[in-house]
Design a protein around this motif. Structure first.
Motif, mmCIF file in Angstrom:
data_model
loop_
_atom_site.group_PDB
_atom_site.id
_atom_site.type_symbol
_atom_site.label_atom_id
_atom_site.label_comp_id
_atom_site.label_asym_id
_atom_site.label_seq_id
_atom_site.Cartn_x
_atom_site.Cartn_y
_atom_site.Cartn_z
ATOM 1 N N ARG A 31 85.769 67.307 47.961
ATOM 2 C CA ARG A 31 86.235 66.577 49.141
ATOM 3 C C ARG A 31 85.401 66.931 50.364
ATOM 4 N N LEU A 32 85.085 68.224 50.505
ATOM 5 C CA LEU A 32 84.223 68.639 51.620
ATOM 6 C C LEU A 32 82.856 67.976 51.543
ATOM 7 N N ASP A 33 82.335 67.889 50.330
ATOM 8 C CA ASP A 33 81.034 67.247 50.154
ATOM 9 C C ASP A 33 81.096 65.786 50.607
ATOM 10 N N ARG A 34 82.174 65.087 50.222
ATOM 11 C CA ARG A 34 82.317 63.691 50.639
ATOM 12 C C ARG A 34 82.469 63.576 52.152
ATOM 13 N N LEU A 35 83.207 64.514 52.745
ATOM 14 C CA LEU A 35 83.392 64.486 54.197
ATOM 15 C C LEU A 35 82.075 64.737 54.923
ATOM 16 N N HIS A 36 81.262 65.645 54.392
ATOM 17 C CA HIS A 36 79.955 65.893 55.012
ATOM 18 C C HIS A 36 79.054 64.666 54.878
ATOM 19 N N VAL A 37 79.104 64.023 53.736
ATOM 20 C CA VAL A 37 78.321 62.791 53.559
ATOM 21 C C VAL A 37 78.792 61.728 54.548
ATOM 22 N N ARG A 38 80.109 61.620 54.702
ATOM 23 C CA ARG A 38 80.664 60.646 55.650
ATOM 24 C C ARG A 38 80.225 60.942 57.079
ATOM 25 N N SER A 39 80.263 62.227 57.477
ATOM 26 C CA SER A 39 79.851 62.567 58.844
ATOM 27 C C SER A 39 78.359 62.330 59.032
ATOM 28 N N ASP A 40 77.547 62.594 57.999
ATOM 29 C CA ASP A 40 76.106 62.313 58.090
ATOM 30 C C ASP A 40 75.850 60.812 58.227
ATOM 31 N N GLN A 41 76.558 60.022 57.427
ATOM 32 C CA GLN A 41 76.377 58.573 57.497
ATOM 33 C C GLN A 41 76.845 58.021 58.841
ATOM 34 N N SER A 42 77.951 58.560 59.352
ATOM 35 C CA SER A 42 78.458 58.079 60.636
ATOM 36 C C SER A 42 77.492 58.448 61.764
ATOM 37 N N TRP A 43 76.825 59.607 61.640
ATOM 38 C CA TRP A 43 75.829 59.971 62.642
ATOM 39 C C TRP A 43 74.627 59.032 62.572
ATOM 40 N N ASN A 44 74.204 58.689 61.360
ATOM 41 C CA ASN A 44 73.097 57.738 61.224
ATOM 42 C C ASN A 44 73.450 56.393 61.846
ATOM 43 N N ALA A 45 74.696 55.951 61.633
ATOM 44 C CA ALA A 45 75.139 54.683 62.229
ATOM 45 C C ALA A 45 75.165 54.788 63.750
ATOM 46 N N LEU A 46 75.615 55.927 64.254
ATOM 47 C CA LEU A 46 75.643 56.122 65.708
ATOM 48 C C LEU A 46 74.235 56.157 66.273
ATOM 49 N N GLU A 47 73.320 56.825 65.576
ATOM 50 C CA GLU A 47 71.923 56.841 66.019
ATOM 51 C C GLU A 47 71.355 55.426 66.102
ATOM 52 N N GLY A 48 71.693 54.595 65.100
ATOM 53 C CA GLY A 48 71.226 53.220 65.110
ATOM 54 C C GLY A 48 71.781 52.444 66.301
ATOM 55 N N ALA A 49 73.064 52.657 66.606
ATOM 56 C CA ALA A 49 73.678 51.972 67.744
ATOM 57 C C ALA A 49 73.069 52.445 69.059
ATOM 58 N N LEU A 50 72.807 53.742 69.169
ATOM 59 C CA LEU A 50 72.190 54.273 70.382
ATOM 60 C C LEU A 50 70.767 53.752 70.551
ATOM 61 N N ALA A 51 70.040 53.646 69.443
ATOM 62 C CA ALA A 51 68.666 53.123 69.507
ATOM 63 C C ALA A 51 68.667 51.672 69.970
ATOM 64 N N ARG A 52 69.634 50.899 69.467
ATOM 65 C CA ARG A 52 69.728 49.496 69.899
ATOM 66 C C ARG A 52 70.055 49.418 71.386
ATOM 67 N N ARG A 53 70.937 50.295 71.863
ATOM 68 C CA ARG A 53 71.253 50.296 73.288
ATOM 69 C C ARG A 53 70.023 50.623 74.120
ATOM 70 N N ALA A 54 69.181 51.533 73.637
ATOM 71 C CA ALA A 54 67.958 51.876 74.364
ATOM 72 C C ALA A 54 67.034 50.670 74.474
ATOM 73 N N VAL A 55 66.928 49.908 73.384
ATOM 74 C CA VAL A 55 66.092 48.696 73.409
ATOM 75 C C VAL A 55 66.622 47.700 74.437
ATOM 76 N N VAL A 56 67.940 47.492 74.452
ATOM 77 C CA VAL A 56 68.538 46.568 75.416
ATOM 78 C C VAL A 56 68.366 47.101 76.836
ATOM 79 N N ALA A 57 68.479 48.428 77.014
ATOM 80 C CA ALA A 57 68.307 49.026 78.332
ATOM 81 C C ALA A 57 66.906 48.758 78.874
ATOM 82 N N ARG A 58 65.899 48.819 78.012
ATOM 83 C CA ARG A 58 64.534 48.496 78.458
ATOM 84 C C ARG A 58 64.422 47.034 78.879
ATOM 85 N N ALA A 59 65.096 46.154 78.121
ATOM 86 C CA ALA A 59 65.085 44.740 78.495
ATOM 87 C C ALA A 59 65.763 44.533 79.847
ATOM 88 N N VAL A 60 66.843 45.281 80.086
ATOM 89 C CA VAL A 60 67.526 45.200 81.389
ATOM 90 C C VAL A 60 66.600 45.699 82.491
#
Length: 347
Positions: A31-60
């Protein structure tokens, strides 16, 4: 050598305890292994969202700089672009600080100067960051709650994996005064992928009341009201829009999560949509209790197979969520399952 019955019983009990502890430790480690995988995946998703915001910020930054000669505005645009660049390059240790600085810089932007399309892109980017951060912090909370328990620490069931950390940044919400669009906060919506015995989905046809010339198709559902759970909102919306009363326990999911930003009835809506699958015999929908705005905006319905969805799109009408013709197989499969699948993000 002979053993008394008491000795045998004690040894058997000890063996049972050891086996029970071993099974608990094994399942907890998994279960811990699955939770760590979930937290890693959620961080990757957050990184992707933050990167997209940076792109939009440059356009702004480019948009507000434009042809103006005001040194203060030009300096603000350069600072915003520089912060967006730093945010993309920042490591995990300093990412939170830099992203907070970017949030503050974005909060100082008068979005009345921006085109409505860019306002929508910025709202969408920030909404995605908000949702991704929420899911990441939920994953971190669940991982830490198990990882920090005393038996888990004593037995070192977490191994050498580093403890995940929360990610906190400020959020921005600013009205788009010049466009006449109010940039709303996040609205949570519960939606139902209603599937009949022929694996067709029931879609509603509608339009924006302020733009009746453009029609689109969508799944059943709407906003969650105060005090409602997602399932309660889903079955309520199902009855209001189609007259069908469903058992909340019969819903499978949420199977999908979608963050959408769209104008509707003079407002800019940012919605986190969570989709359930439900299988029912085909029936002719009769609205149970449409709101006034739904009576104005909903114009029809249709049971659609994947080919029907492609045919609608071929005529120029949009179907939400995107690629529903491909997703329908997944929803149909989930509707037969006895347990709820893991939610995943879609467009």
């Amino acid at each position: 050598m002979t053993f008394s019955a008491t000795t045998v019983l004690v040894l058997a009990l000890l063996a049972a305890v050891i086996v029970a502890i071993g099974m608990w430790a094994y399942s907890t480690a998994n279960r811990l292994d699955r939770l760590h995988v979930r937290s890693d995946q959620s961080w990757n998703a957050l990184e992707g969202a933050l990167a997209r915001r940076a792109v939009v910020a440059r356009a702004v930054a480019i948009a507000i700089a434009g042809p103006v000669s005001d040194p203060a505005i030009a300096d603000r645009a350069r600072r915003l672009a520089a912060l967006a660049d730093r945010a993309e390059r920042a490591g995990r240790a300093e990412r939170e600080t830099v992203e907070n600085q970017l949030s503050v810089a974005l909060s100082g932007i008068d979005i009345a100067q921006l085109r409505p399309q860019l306002v929508a892109e910025l709202a969408d980017a920030e909404a995605r960051v908000l949702i991704a951060r929420r899911f990441h912090n939920d994953a971190v909370r669940d991982t830490l709650a198990l990882r920090t328990r005393r038996p888990v620490r004593i037995l070192h069931l977490g191994g050498t994996a580093p403890l995940p950390t929360y990610f906190e940044i400020t959020e921005r919400a600013t009205p788009a005064a010049s466009t006449g669009l109010a940039v709303d906060t996040i609205r949570t919506s519960a939606r139902v992928v209603l599937i009949d015995e022929r694996d067709r989905v029931l879609l509603m046809r509608g339009h924006d009341p302020v733009n009746p010339e453009v029609s689109f198709w969508f799944t059943i559902g709407g906003g969650v009201e105060p005090g409602e759970s997602l399932r309660e909102a889903a079955v309520r919306e199902l009855w209001e829009e189609t007259g069908h009363r469903a058992d909340p326990a019969a819903l499978r999911g949420p199977i999908w999560r979608r963050v959408a930003v769209f104008p509707f009835n003079g407002e800019l809506i940012r919605a986190e949509e969570l989709f359930f699958a439900l299988r029912v015999p085909s029936y002719e929908p009769e609205p149970g209790n449409l709101s006034a705005i739904e009576r104005r905006s909903i114009t029809g319905h249709r049971w659609c197979a994947p080919a029907d969805i492609l045919a609608l799109e071929a005529t120029g009408e949009i179907v939400y969520p995107y690629h529903l013709d491909e997703l329908l197989v997944e929803a149909a499969g989930a509707s037969w399952e006895a347990s709820d699948p893991e939610v995943r993000s879609i467009r």
